[in-house]
Design a protein around this motif. Structure first.
Motif, short mmCIF file in Angstrom:
data_model
loop_
_atom_site.label_atom_id
_atom_site.label_comp_id
_atom_site.label_asym_id
_atom_site.label_seq_id
_atom_site.Cartn_x
_atom_site.Cartn_y
_atom_site.Cartn_z
N GLY A 1 0.80 -1.22 0.00
CA GLY A 1 0.00 0.00 0.00
C GLY A 1 0.83 1.27 0.00
N ALA A 2 2.09 1.15 -0.41
CA ALA A 2 3.00 2.30 -0.41
C ALA A 2 3.25 2.79 -1.83
CB ALA A 2 4.30 1.91 0.29
N ASP A 3 2.19 2.95 -2.58
CA ASP A 3 2.31 3.42 -3.96
C ASP A 3 2.90 4.82 -4.06
OD1 ASP A 3 -0.03 1.56 -3.59
OD2 ASP A 3 0.19 1.52 -5.76
N ASP A 4 2.74 5.61 -2.99
CA ASP A 4 3.22 6.99 -3.02
C ASP A 4 4.69 7.12 -2.63
OD1 ASP A 4 2.69 6.19 -0.42
OD2 ASP A 4 2.11 8.19 0.23
N VAL A 5 5.32 6.03 -2.24
CA VAL A 5 6.74 6.06 -1.90
C VAL A 5 7.55 6.02 -3.19
CG1 VAL A 5 8.63 4.81 -0.78
CG2 VAL A 5 6.40 4.98 0.34
N LEU A 6 8.47 6.97 -3.32
CA LEU A 6 9.32 7.01 -4.51
C LEU A 6 10.43 5.99 -4.37
CD1 LEU A 6 9.60 10.87 -4.76
CD2 LEU A 6 8.30 9.38 -6.29
N LEU A 7 10.72 5.31 -5.45
CA LEU A 7 11.78 4.30 -5.47
C LEU A 7 12.89 4.80 -6.38
CD1 LEU A 7 12.74 1.41 -4.74
CD2 LEU A 7 11.46 0.60 -6.73
N VAL A 8 14.11 4.86 -5.86
CA VAL A 8 15.26 5.23 -6.66
C VAL A 8 16.30 4.13 -6.54
CG1 VAL A 8 14.81 7.69 -6.41
CG2 VAL A 8 16.39 6.57 -4.83
N VAL A 9 17.17 4.05 -7.54
CA VAL A 9 18.14 2.95 -7.59
C VAL A 9 19.51 3.50 -7.96
CG1 VAL A 9 18.68 0.72 -8.64
CG2 VAL A 9 16.30 1.45 -8.44
N GLY A 10 20.53 3.02 -7.26
CA GLY A 10 21.90 3.39 -7.58
C GLY A 10 22.80 2.19 -7.53
#
Length: 134
Positions: free
Chosen positions: A82-91
């Motif tokens: 339910g965390a659709d609003d959390v931004l996901l970034v990758v490095g």
């Protein structure tokens, strides 16, 4: 105004975390509130902690070569939690040819090896300034 909360974690079996710690410290020094989850995390664990800690951004550090699969699994786990609003970034060690694949898998931003810390911090500030979806 409260600092933006960021969760930094390393999914998968990769045990190298120097870059993740460097990024976590740089974000902290730039005013973010950083939670470093550590190495060898499951995507489901990362999503659960993201919800528990009410973070705005999840940052994955991946050097193992499994970045596309682990990003997709983490994005799926965030949605399932339910965390659709959390931004996901990758490095991490990410070939340029895979950037579009990561964005398609759910990454809001990708920071391949060699990305300047200042560039990463400014990008994270810009991303976190975007309103969340209701």
């Amino acid at each position: 105004m409260s600092p933006v909360r960021v969760l930094v974690g390393k999914p998968g079996l990769d045990g190298h975390d120097r870059g993740a710690k460097l990024v976590a410290r740089a974000l902290r020094d730039a005013g973010f509130e950083v939670i470093y989850l550590g190495i060898r995390q499951r995507p489901e664990t990362i999503a659960a902690v993201a919800v528990q800690e009410d973070v705005r951004i999840v940052g994955l550090s991946i050097l193992s070569g499994a970045h596309v699969a682990l990003t997709k699994k983490t994005a799926d786990a965030l949605r399932a939690a339910g965390a659709d609003d959390v931004l996901l970034v990758v490095g991490g060690t990410i070939p340029k040819r895979d950037v579009a694949k990561l964005e398609k898998a759910g990454a809001a931003a990708v920071y391949p090896t060699g990305t300047a810390i200042e560039e990463l911090v400014e990008s994270m500030r810009s991303l976190s300034a975007v309103p969340t979806t209701p």
